[in-house]
Enzyme design. Structure first.
Site, PDB file in Angstrom:
ATOM      1  N   GLY A 143      -5.341  -0.706  -1.910  1.00  0.00           N
ATOM      2  CA  GLY A 143      -6.209  -0.277  -3.009  1.00  0.00           C
ATOM      3  C   GLY A 143      -6.247  -1.304  -4.112  1.00  0.00           C
ATOM      4  O   GLY A 143      -5.821  -2.447  -3.926  1.00  0.00           O
ATOM      5  N   ASN A 144      -6.764  -0.917  -5.254  1.00  0.00           N
ATOM      6  CA  ASN A 144      -6.820  -1.843  -6.400  1.00  0.00           C
ATOM      7  C   ASN A 144      -6.611  -1.066  -7.692  1.00  0.00           C
ATOM      8  O   ASN A 144      -6.499   0.157  -7.673  1.00  0.00           O
ATOM      9  CB  ASN A 144      -8.140  -2.620  -6.394  1.00  0.00           C
ATOM     10  CG  ASN A 144      -9.336  -1.691  -6.504  1.00  0.00           C
ATOM     11  OD1 ASN A 144      -9.529  -1.065  -7.525  1.00  0.00           O
ATOM     12  ND2 ASN A 144     -10.103  -1.581  -5.419  1.00  0.00           N
ATOM     13  N   ARG A 145      -6.568  -1.769  -8.795  1.00  0.00           N
ATOM     14  CA  ARG A 145      -6.165  -1.160 -10.075  1.00  0.00           C
ATOM     15  C   ARG A 145      -7.307  -0.536 -10.868  1.00  0.00           C
ATOM     16  O   ARG A 145      -7.113  -0.160 -12.010  1.00  0.00           O
ATOM     17  CB  ARG A 145      -5.541  -2.236 -10.973  1.00  0.00           C
ATOM     18  CG  ARG A 145      -4.213  -2.737 -10.504  1.00  0.00           C
ATOM     19  CD  ARG A 145      -3.685  -3.725 -11.529  1.00  0.00           C
ATOM     20  NE  ARG A 145      -2.570  -4.484 -11.013  1.00  0.00           N
ATOM     21  CZ  ARG A 145      -1.321  -4.028 -10.995  1.00  0.00           C
ATOM     22  NH1 ARG A 145      -1.040  -2.850 -11.471  1.00  0.00           N
ATOM     23  NH2 ARG A 145      -0.367  -4.781 -10.503  1.00  0.00           N
TER      24      ARG A 145
END
Ligand code: CTP
Length: 439
Positions: free
Chosen positions: A225-227
């Site tokens: 995933g990412n932030r």
């Protein structure tokens, strides 16, 4: 301006001393209202010497001036920094058990809170709910920064730097006074009725906004995933709804506080489609885009996904190293939308979060990306080092498909959203110019 600076009890209270000095240097009158625990970290003489005003947590001092009512009523801005988990809880519950909480109940001006606490406390469902309650009531709660906390631990919960708090707080006041002036122009009573926003220049338009970050499963319990919190995308959706558009928000894994914002008063999307993976996001965006005048791809989309995601959890085999995870490329949803133009005259807008590197600056990368993707507009912003992700403010440059700069905007993500729509709206074809489209 008359500012009340509330300080609650955390180690970060020392940063409030710098914030006080900064606000005083900018010419504001500041009355510090500490809690009893804040006074254990920084004593009254420091606050009094730097503000030139008394500093007490007591309701029963100076009673002839009724300070527990007068301070809030007389303030143009209340800033609470740091706001501890306890202070957020007391404020959300509407308690009035000291001078600061009483002041919060009597204030009718903008209220900005800058939380600081350990990550576990910030992420606890009780705190998440308290923050959502405060935001729904119009309090501007600044996202804490990520970084080193009191001990050796790190994570979200750090008080943002004093100049960032001051910048956000003053922008919130400006925003509020613009809204009040617009409400007065429209003949509405300030503080009542719908937030008077800009002209209804998206009335009758259909808009799709993707927000958040996609997650690609590695197995049933893990993902890549990412932030992205989804905040900028949600602000774009809210701003479009406030300008009269029919908005479909495709929401990929929004952070809990941003998900709460989707339902907060002042511009709510008509439809919210929750997705997790890039494939789901692509389907949802394309099906809504078929009828849309504008598509904004604000989501952070994973470029790659694991080639195989087994149905059962991948187990660690003692003594054997990890199995490599083979990745395959995801479709580029934005480039496809720009290529396919699912509706004639549709405006396609992308985002580019860049850091800059040895090969070029943030803007160099943004311009190259604009040319590569074929979108009509690309909103470029710098991320990293506390900028961009999960912070309240944003600085962006908007470039067109040729990579030429057409606008810049900075401020709170809500203001940036409006600035982006200001650039998009003139590019939306008038209804009668869209060939072959039944309204
Ligand atoms: N985007 C997309 N589909 C992808 C990747 C990105 O639609 N598979 C969109 C994003 O929503 C955003 C824009 O493309 O609007 C730019 O995203 P970014 O991740 O910056 O672009 P990339 O092409 O992945 O470039 P980079 O090599 O910098 O990761």
């Amino acid at each position: 301006m008359r500012i009340v600076l509330g300080v609650s009890g955390g180690v970060a209270a020392y940063k409030a001393v710098l914030l006080l000095r900064l606000l005083r240097e900018q010419g504001h009158r500041v009355r510090v209202v500490p809690t009893a625990s804040a006074l254990r970290f920084v004593g009254a003489p420091t606050w009094e010497a730097l503000s030139g005003e008394p500093a007490t947590d007591q309701v029963f001092e100076d009673v002839e001036h009724v300070p527990h009512v007068a301070l809030g009523q007389g303030a143009d801005l209340v800033v609470v920094a740091p706001a501890t988990a306890d202070l957020l809880a007391r404020a959300a519950a509407g308690r009035a058990d000291d001078l600061l909480t009483s002041t919060l109940l009597t204030a009718r001006c903008p209220v900005v809170m800058a939380p600081a606490m350990h990550t576990e406390m910030w992420e606890h469902p009780a705190t998440v709910a308290n923050v959502a309650t405060l935001r729904a009531r119009g309090v501007h709660v600044i996202e804490p920064a990520s970084g080193r906390l009191t001990g050796a631990d790190t994570g979200p919960g750090r008080l943002p730097e004093p100049d960032e708090i001051a910048r956000v707080a003053l922008a919130v006041v400006e925003d509020a006074s613009r809204a009040t002036a617009a409400a007065a122009d429209a003949g509405a009573e300030p503080g009542h009725g719908p937030r008077s926003g800009p002209a209804q220049d998206l009335a009758g338009r259909r808009v799709v906004v993707s927000a958040g970050g996609t997650r690609e499963p590695i197995d049933p319990v893990r993902f890549i995933g990412n932030r992205s919190s989804g905040r900028q995308g949600v602000e774009l959706a809210r701003a479009a709804a406030a300008r009269g558009a029919h908005v479909t928000l495709v929401a990929a894994n929004l952070s809990p506080d941003v998900a709460a914002l989707v339902r907060a008063p002042g511009g709510v999307p008509d439809a919210v489609v929750e997705v997790e993976t890039t494939a789901q996001l692509r389907d949802a965006v394309r099906s809504a885009a078929a009828g849309a005048d504008v598509v904004v791809m604000a989501a952070a989309v994973a470029d790659f996904r694991p080639a195989h995601a087994p149905d059962a959890k991948i187990k660690k085999v003692p003594g054997q190293g990890p199995e490599p995870i083979a990745l395959v490329e995801n479709p580029d949803v934005l480039a496809e939308l720009a290529r396919d133009r699912l509706r004639p005259g549709q405006v396609v807008v992308g985002f580019a979060a860049e850091t800059g590197d040895a090969h070029g600056s943030v803007l160099d990368h943004g311009r190259a990306k604009a040319r590569r993707k074929g979108a009509d507009l690309l909103v470029v912003n710098a991320v990293g080092e506390g900028r961009g992700f999960a912070v309240d403010a944003n600085d962006v440059t908007v470039v067109d498909g040729a990579g030429d700069v057409v606008a810049t905007a900075s401020g709170l993500k809500g203001e940036v959203a409006d600035a982006v729509w200001d650039v998009v709206v003139p590019r939306v074809a008038p209804s009668d110019e869209r060939a072959g489209v039944g309204e």
